[in-house]
Design a protein around this motif. Structure first.
Motif, PDB file in Angstrom:
ATOM      1  N   SER A   6      -0.088   0.744 -19.989  1.00 32.50           N
ATOM      2  CA  SER A   6      -1.141   1.742 -19.897  1.00 32.50           C
ATOM      3  C   SER A   6      -0.945   2.704 -18.741  1.00 32.50           C
ATOM      4  CB  SER A   6      -2.499   1.062 -19.768  1.00 32.50           C
ATOM      5  OG  SER A   6      -2.526   0.220 -18.639  1.00 32.50           O
ATOM      6  N   LEU A   7      -0.292   2.271 -17.647  1.00 33.45           N
ATOM      7  CA  LEU A   7       0.006   3.156 -16.539  1.00 33.45           C
ATOM      8  C   LEU A   7       1.479   3.019 -16.200  1.00 33.45           C
ATOM      9  CD1 LEU A   7      -2.992   2.578 -14.115  1.00 33.45           C
ATOM     10  CD2 LEU A   7      -2.636   4.509 -15.619  1.00 33.45           C
ATOM     11  N   VAL A   8       2.155   4.144 -15.920  1.00 25.52           N
ATOM     12  CA  VAL A   8       3.567   4.108 -15.592  1.00 25.52           C
ATOM     13  C   VAL A   8       3.779   3.360 -14.281  1.00 25.52           C
ATOM     14  CG1 VAL A   8       5.566   5.527 -15.048  1.00 25.52           C
ATOM     15  CG2 VAL A   8       3.989   6.246 -16.846  1.00 25.52           C
ATOM     16  N   SER A   9       2.995   3.652 -13.257  1.00 24.02           N
ATOM     17  CA  SER A   9       3.109   2.989 -11.963  1.00 24.02           C
ATOM     18  C   SER A   9       1.707   2.739 -11.428  1.00 24.02           C
ATOM     19  CB  SER A   9       3.917   3.864 -10.998  1.00 24.02           C
ATOM     20  OG  SER A   9       4.078   3.219  -9.767  1.00 24.02           O
ATOM     21  N   PRO A  10       1.042   1.688 -11.888  1.00 25.53           N
ATOM     22  CA  PRO A  10      -0.361   1.477 -11.512  1.00 25.53           C
ATOM     23  C   PRO A  10      -0.565   1.243 -10.028  1.00 25.53           C
ATOM     24  CG  PRO A  10       0.505  -0.417 -12.717  1.00 25.53           C
ATOM     25  CD  PRO A  10       1.519   0.666 -12.834  1.00 25.53           C
ATOM     26  N   PHE A 212     -14.382   6.117  -7.702  1.00 28.96           N
ATOM     27  CA  PHE A 212     -13.174   5.367  -7.380  1.00 28.96           C
ATOM     28  C   PHE A 212     -13.239   3.946  -7.916  1.00 28.96           C
ATOM     29  CE2 PHE A 212     -10.631   2.597  -4.683  1.00 28.96           C
ATOM     30  CZ  PHE A 212      -9.398   3.221  -4.804  1.00 28.96           C
ATOM     31  N   VAL A 213     -14.436   3.372  -7.986  1.00 30.62           N
ATOM     32  CA  VAL A 213     -14.577   2.004  -8.504  1.00 30.62           C
ATOM     33  C   VAL A 213     -14.027   1.909  -9.919  1.00 30.62           C
ATOM     34  CG1 VAL A 213     -16.230   0.199  -9.120  1.00 30.62           C
ATOM     35  CG2 VAL A 213     -16.539   1.492  -7.011  1.00 30.62           C
ATOM     36  N   MET A 214     -14.241   2.938 -10.721  1.00 32.39           N
ATOM     37  CA  MET A 214     -13.693   2.933 -12.082  1.00 32.39           C
ATOM     38  C   MET A 214     -12.165   2.882 -12.052  1.00 32.39           C
ATOM     39  SD  MET A 214     -14.787   2.809 -15.188  1.00 32.39           S
ATOM     40  CE  MET A 214     -16.440   3.494 -15.249  1.00 32.39           C
ATOM     41  N   ASN A 215     -11.544   3.490 -11.030  1.00 31.43           N
ATOM     42  CA  ASN A 215     -10.090   3.414 -10.895  1.00 31.43           C
ATOM     43  C   ASN A 215      -9.639   1.969 -10.672  1.00 31.43           C
ATOM     44  OD1 ASN A 215      -9.981   6.186 -11.112  1.00 31.43           O
ATOM     45  ND2 ASN A 215      -9.838   6.537  -8.918  1.00 31.43           N
ATOM     46  N   LEU A 216     -10.453   1.191  -9.958  1.00 33.98           N
ATOM     47  CA  LEU A 216     -10.131  -0.218  -9.746  1.00 33.98           C
ATOM     48  C   LEU A 216     -10.135  -0.985 -11.061  1.00 33.98           C
ATOM     49  CD1 LEU A 216     -12.156  -1.164  -6.526  1.00 33.98           C
ATOM     50  CD2 LEU A 216      -9.768  -0.488  -6.704  1.00 33.98           C
ATOM     51  N   PHE A 217     -11.091  -0.669 -11.931  1.00 37.07           N
ATOM     52  CA  PHE A 217     -11.166  -1.356 -13.221  1.00 37.07           C
ATOM     53  C   PHE A 217      -9.942  -1.007 -14.081  1.00 37.07           C
ATOM     54  CE2 PHE A 217     -16.018  -0.845 -12.713  1.00 37.07           C
ATOM     55  CZ  PHE A 217     -16.027  -1.864 -11.768  1.00 37.07           C
ATOM     56  N   VAL A 218      -9.558   0.263 -14.085  1.00 38.94           N
ATOM     57  CA  VAL A 218      -8.357   0.679 -14.829  1.00 38.94           C
ATOM     58  C   VAL A 218      -7.137  -0.070 -14.302  1.00 38.94           C
ATOM     59  CG1 VAL A 218      -6.832   2.623 -15.377  1.00 38.94           C
ATOM     60  CG2 VAL A 218      -9.305   2.955 -15.352  1.00 38.94           C
ATOM     61  N   TYR A 219      -7.043  -0.185 -12.979  1.00 39.03           N
ATOM     62  CA  TYR A 219      -5.919  -0.884 -12.361  1.00 39.03           C
ATOM     63  C   TYR A 219      -5.886  -2.348 -12.794  1.00 39.03           C
ATOM     64  CZ  TYR A 219      -3.070  -2.965  -8.661  1.00 39.03           C
ATOM     65  OH  TYR A 219      -2.111  -3.667  -7.969  1.00 39.03           O
ATOM     66  N   LEU A 220      -7.033  -3.018 -12.729  1.00 44.12           N
ATOM     67  CA  LEU A 220      -7.107  -4.423 -13.123  1.00 44.12           C
ATOM     68  C   LEU A 220      -6.682  -4.628 -14.573  1.00 44.12           C
ATOM     69  CD1 LEU A 220     -10.358  -5.872 -11.500  1.00 44.12           C
ATOM     70  CD2 LEU A 220      -8.064  -6.849 -11.369  1.00 44.12           C
ATOM     71  N   LEU A 221      -7.187  -3.777 -15.456  1.00 42.55           N
ATOM     72  CA  LEU A 221      -6.860  -3.910 -16.875  1.00 42.55           C
ATOM     73  C   LEU A 221      -5.401  -3.564 -17.154  1.00 42.55           C
ATOM     74  CD1 LEU A 221     -10.096  -2.284 -18.362  1.00 42.55           C
ATOM     75  CD2 LEU A 221      -9.513  -4.720 -18.351  1.00 42.55           C
ATOM     76  N   GLY A 282     -16.856  12.106 -17.282  1.00 49.07           N
ATOM     77  CA  GLY A 282     -16.062  12.016 -16.073  1.00 49.07           C
ATOM     78  C   GLY A 282     -15.059  10.885 -16.039  1.00 49.07           C
ATOM     79  N   VAL A 283     -14.757  10.291 -17.199  1.00 46.19           N
ATOM     80  CA  VAL A 283     -13.783   9.202 -17.253  1.00 46.19           C
ATOM     81  C   VAL A 283     -12.375   9.790 -17.268  1.00 46.19           C
ATOM     82  CG1 VAL A 283     -12.974   7.216 -18.574  1.00 46.19           C
ATOM     83  CG2 VAL A 283     -15.421   7.745 -18.480  1.00 46.19           C
ATOM     84  N   GLY A 284     -11.474   9.233 -16.458  1.00 39.39           N
ATOM     85  CA  GLY A 284     -10.106   9.732 -16.365  1.00 39.39           C
ATOM     86  C   GLY A 284      -9.269   9.404 -17.586  1.00 39.39           C
ATOM     87  N   LEU A 285      -8.125  10.082 -17.706  1.00 41.25           N
ATOM     88  CA  LEU A 285      -7.253   9.898 -18.874  1.00 41.25           C
ATOM     89  C   LEU A 285      -6.749   8.467 -18.990  1.00 41.25           C
ATOM     90  CD1 LEU A 285      -5.079  13.155 -18.971  1.00 41.25           C
ATOM     91  CD2 LEU A 285      -7.175  12.617 -20.216  1.00 41.25           C
ATOM     92  N   ASP A 286      -6.512   7.802 -17.846  1.00 47.27           N
ATOM     93  CA  ASP A 286      -5.981   6.439 -17.898  1.00 47.27           C
ATOM     94  C   ASP A 286      -6.961   5.484 -18.560  1.00 47.27           C
ATOM     95  OD1 ASP A 286      -3.567   7.049 -16.593  1.00 47.27           O
ATOM     96  OD2 ASP A 286      -4.601   7.060 -14.674  1.00 47.27           O
TER      97      ASP A 286
END
Length: 309
Positions: A6-10, A212-221, A282-286
């Motif tokens: 899901s992310l090239v370099s999370p 930024f908290v939503m970025n943490l969730f994307v990272y975890l997933l 406001g949700v990011g593409l990732d």
């Protein structure tokens, strides 16, 4: 742990997102720089700068983050440049890389006829193995001491997450920063991360909004086998409510409309609606990619077709 595309370099992306947030970057630097340096800087003046330097060969050199901050209690604003380099692996050449960054930074100041200001390099490492950073002179240990004064030497503020006590990370004043650094520290050890996840998520209880908290969730997933359901179980109530309301609203208003039509065109339309709803909230593409399973190219095409980009 299975790889997820899901992310090239999370790891890199999360660190970039962290340091792109001025509030979190300030909190990080105030915790990780030497105390005597922290005391003399005027932190409200901290600002990100262009992270691209041009070498004499016109080659672009990219550092992770360059920031500038004024000195405290000075009639004239004397600035200090902070060069932050991020590594998720042990790189024996990093001292030479930092030397090149610093030299290019000073050269750019001279070329642009700017007042010279000191550049403080900080190396941030969150790899699996412990790392003892070697000073420049260590690479020339086989040569006589008489030659040592001719070897370039400079201090580097070195932050190694794996070597920081866990209690230190837990006690950081900023809860979002504490959670972020602990997620990065245990991102290579899924059982340890899962065992600590409830306590890590507790640090987010005082966080406002879902930026930024939503970025943490994307990272975890992205870097673990964690499912949305497991994440939901471990979130503090207020964060859980914000996260799931966004996630559920996107899914309900998008995918379900497509399913109700019962045909392929309806499903496709529902996915399109999901993407537009996510973007408008406001949700990011990732995260949109994680939710829908669609490619970045398709998401961007839908956004452009509907006048969102």
């Amino acid at each position: 742990m299975k790889p997820k595309p899901s992310l090239v370099s999370p790891h890199d992306k999360l660190v970039k997102d962290l340091l792109s947030d001025t509030h979190l970057a300030r909190a990080f630097l105030q915790e990780m720089l030497p105390a005597q340096v922290v005391e003399i800087l005027d932190w409200p003046t901290l600002q990100p700068q262009n992270t691209s330097y041009l070498s004499p060969q016109m080659e672009e050199i990219f550092s992770d983050v360059v920031m500038e901050v004024n000195l405290k209690d000075k009639a004239q604003p004397l600035q200090v440049s902070l060069l932050i380099e991020h590594k998720s692996y042990k790189d024996p050449r990093v001292s030479f890389q930092l030397l090149r960054y610093v030299a290019e930074g000073y050269w750019q100041q001279l070329k642009n006829k700017q007042p010279l200001r000191p550049i403080l390099p900080l190396l941030f490492y969150h790899g699996k193995q412990k790392w003892k950073l070697q000073p420049m002179e260590a690479f020339f240990a086989d040569y006589p001491d008489t030659l040592r004064p001719y070897v370039p030497s400079f201090e580097v503020a070195f932050v190694s997450l794996v070597q920081l006590p866990e209690t230190r990370l837990e006690q950081l004043r900023d809860g979002v920063l504490s959670a972020t650094l602990r997620l990065l520290r245990y991102s290579h050890d899924w059982p340890s991360l899962l065992a600590r996840l409830p306590r890590i998520m507790e640090a987010l209880s005082g966080a406002e909004g879902t930026g930024f908290v939503m970025n943490l969730f994307v990272y975890l997933l992205s870097v673990t086998d964690l499912t949305v359901a497991q994440l939901k179980e471990n979130l503090p109530e207020i964060i859980n409510k914000n996260f799931m309301s966004t996630y559920d609203r996107i899914m309900a208003e998008g995918i379900e409309k497509g399913i109700e039509k019962g045909i392929e065109k309806g499903i496709e339309k529902g996915i399109e609606k999901t993407i537009l709803n996510a973007f408008d909230n406001g949700v990011g593409l990732d995260l949109i990619r994680t939710i829908t399973g669609e490619t970045t190219e398709k998401i961007e095409t839908i956004l452009q077709k509907n006048g969102r980009k």
